[in-house]
Design a protein around this motif. Structure first.
Motif, PDB file in Angstrom:
ATOM      1  N   LYS A 134       0.823  -1.214   0.000  1.00 32.56           N
ATOM      2  CA  LYS A 134       0.000   0.000   0.000  1.00 32.56           C
ATOM      3  C   LYS A 134       0.852   1.258   0.000  1.00 32.56           C
ATOM      4  O   LYS A 134       0.532   2.249  -0.677  1.00 32.56           O
ATOM      5  N   THR A 193       3.302   1.848  -3.496  1.00 28.78           N
ATOM      6  CA  THR A 193       2.715   2.005  -4.832  1.00 28.78           C
ATOM      7  C   THR A 193       3.490   3.008  -5.675  1.00 28.78           C
ATOM      8  O   THR A 193       3.757   2.780  -6.866  1.00 28.78           O
ATOM      9  N   ASN A 236       5.380   2.018  -9.087  1.00 26.35           N
ATOM     10  CA  ASN A 236       4.954   2.613 -10.363  1.00 26.35           C
ATOM     11  C   ASN A 236       6.121   3.308 -11.055  1.00 26.35           C
ATOM     12  O   ASN A 236       6.217   3.315 -12.287  1.00 26.35           O
ATOM     13  N   ASP A 260      -2.440  -2.880  -6.584  1.00 26.69           N
ATOM     14  CA  ASP A 260      -2.785  -1.493  -6.908  1.00 26.69           C
ATOM     15  C   ASP A 260      -1.683  -0.784  -7.680  1.00 26.69           C
ATOM     16  O   ASP A 260      -1.855   0.367  -8.093  1.00 26.69           O
ATOM     17  N   SER A 261      -0.566  -1.444  -7.866  1.00 21.90           N
ATOM     18  CA  SER A 261       0.542  -0.849  -8.621  1.00 21.90           C
ATOM     19  C   SER A 261       0.415  -1.193 -10.102  1.00 21.90           C
ATOM     20  O   SER A 261      -0.479  -1.927 -10.509  1.00 21.90           O
ATOM     21  N   ASN A 262       1.359  -0.695 -10.869  1.00 21.90           N
ATOM     22  CA  ASN A 262       1.363  -0.952 -12.317  1.00 21.90           C
ATOM     23  C   ASN A 262       2.231  -2.165 -12.686  1.00 21.90           C
ATOM     24  O   ASN A 262       2.680  -2.266 -13.832  1.00 21.90           O
TER      25      ASN A 262
END
Length: 357
Positions: free
Chosen positions: A108, A111, A115, A132-134
């Protein structure tokens, strides 16, 4: 005079030949070094120092050999996200690494850095995800399913229910959260929830069917703290029925704490991962069983797929971006065979390392 001239000429030619040979060897060495430098450069970043990662390192060595790449194996020395972030920043600043596989310690709050990495190189997660990251995809254990397998082992060890303590390194890490959730859901399945907790239980206690999960104790990746947690449990809950470890070193520390007070074999131990002390505990009858991952495959497959991704191949990415590597349940009936398999994998890695040198 003539003889001297001949000797001089012979000496000159010998020196010239030797010099030529040395130059040729130097050229060959330089050429070899250049070929090594020309290999695709990747990196595999883990979460903390632990023997568990030796198998992943062996997988990376073998993949280096099979796919003609170079893979840096990076370990945060203190098991902190700060140190892991520093490693990631250094790797992308070098501008030679083209792909990174990482086990995020605090997804969390990482991120942004993840990214940043994903914007510069091909990025995948292994062992623990950062959805939730790329990152392109996650490769590793389905940790929720693995947690349910741990729950099944608890049911085997304690068919009539009992009091349990869960141990894990950090609850910030997604794999810890998912494993714990899987354990609780498995113990609750098919049993109606109790209306009230029995008196005297801690506020943190969870009722899961016939089972009472007293608490979840964390140690921040420190083995001394992990053992202290186990010792404190035995003092506070001397009638505890089972101790459940969700990271590799947890159950070995619980077993040490039990041995110190002569209670080995009196409290059921259920583990996650293939620590050698856990495997020995299974052989000795002190550990009921463990759910093991395949860290060798984490290393090997990460390198394999990163090379493909750098080459423009994205066909391996599943629609849900989760590439599962199956777990196995190890108990007394299969521990010897499994342990022999682990040693064979380590040998493969060592042989690959030697050949690359």
């Amino acid at each position: 005079m003539y003889r001297k001239a001949v000797c001089f000429l012979y000496s000159f030619l010998l020196i010239a030949i030797l010099a030529s040979g040395c130059a040729d060897q130097s050229t060959k060495k330089t050429s070899t070094e250049q070929n090594q430098d020309d290999r695709l450069h990747l990196a595999f970043v883990v979460n903390l120092p632990d023997p568990f990662w030796n198998y992943a390192r062996a997988g990376c060595y073998k993949a280096e050999q099979d796919f003609n790449v170079k893979c840096d194996f990076k370990i945060p020395f203190d098991g902190s996200s700060t140190e892991q972030n520093r490693i990631l920043e250094t790797l992308i600043q070098q501008d030679i690494v083209k792909g990174i596989a990482v086990s995020p310690l605090d997804p969390k709050n990482q991120t942004e850095i993840l990214n940043e990495v994903a914007a510069k190189v091909k990025l995948v997660c292994h062992d623990s995800d950062a959805p939730d990251s790329n990152r392109l995809f996650y490769l590793g254990t389905n940790n929720y399913s693995g947690g349910r397998q741990v729950g099944q082992l608890i049911k085997e060890a304690l068919p009539d229910g009992g009091q349990i303590m869960i141990y894990v390194g950090k609850m910030d890490v997604l794999n810890a959260q998912q494993r714990r959730e899987g354990v609780i859901d498995e113990l609750k399945e098919g049993v109606s929830a109790s209306a009230t907790k029995p008196s005297g239980l801690p506020r943190t206690a969870i009722m899961a069917g016939k089972y009472i999960i007293l608490d979840t104790r964390t140690d921040q990746g420190d083995r001394a703290t992990a053992k202290k947690n186990a010792e404190n449990t035995l003092k506070k809950y001397p009638d505890i029925d089972a101790m459940v470890g969700l990271w590799a070193y947890n159950v070995p520390q619980c077993l040490e704490a039990l041995k110190d007070v002569g209670m080995e074999g009196q409290v059921r131990l259920i583990s996650f991962d293939e620590d050698e002390l856990t495997l020995q505990g299974i052989k000795d009858g002190y550990v009921h069983g463990t759910v093991v991952q395949q860290p060798y495959e984490f290393g090997y497959q990460s390198v394999k797929y990163l090379k493909a991704l750098v080459g423009g191949d994205t066909s391996m990415i599943p629609e849900n971006k989760q590439l599962d590597i199956p777990t196995k349940v190890i108990k007394k009936n299969n521990v010897e065979e499994f342990w022999a398999h682990l040693k064979a994998l380590q040998q493969l890695g060592e042989e690959a390392k030697k050949s690359s040198n």
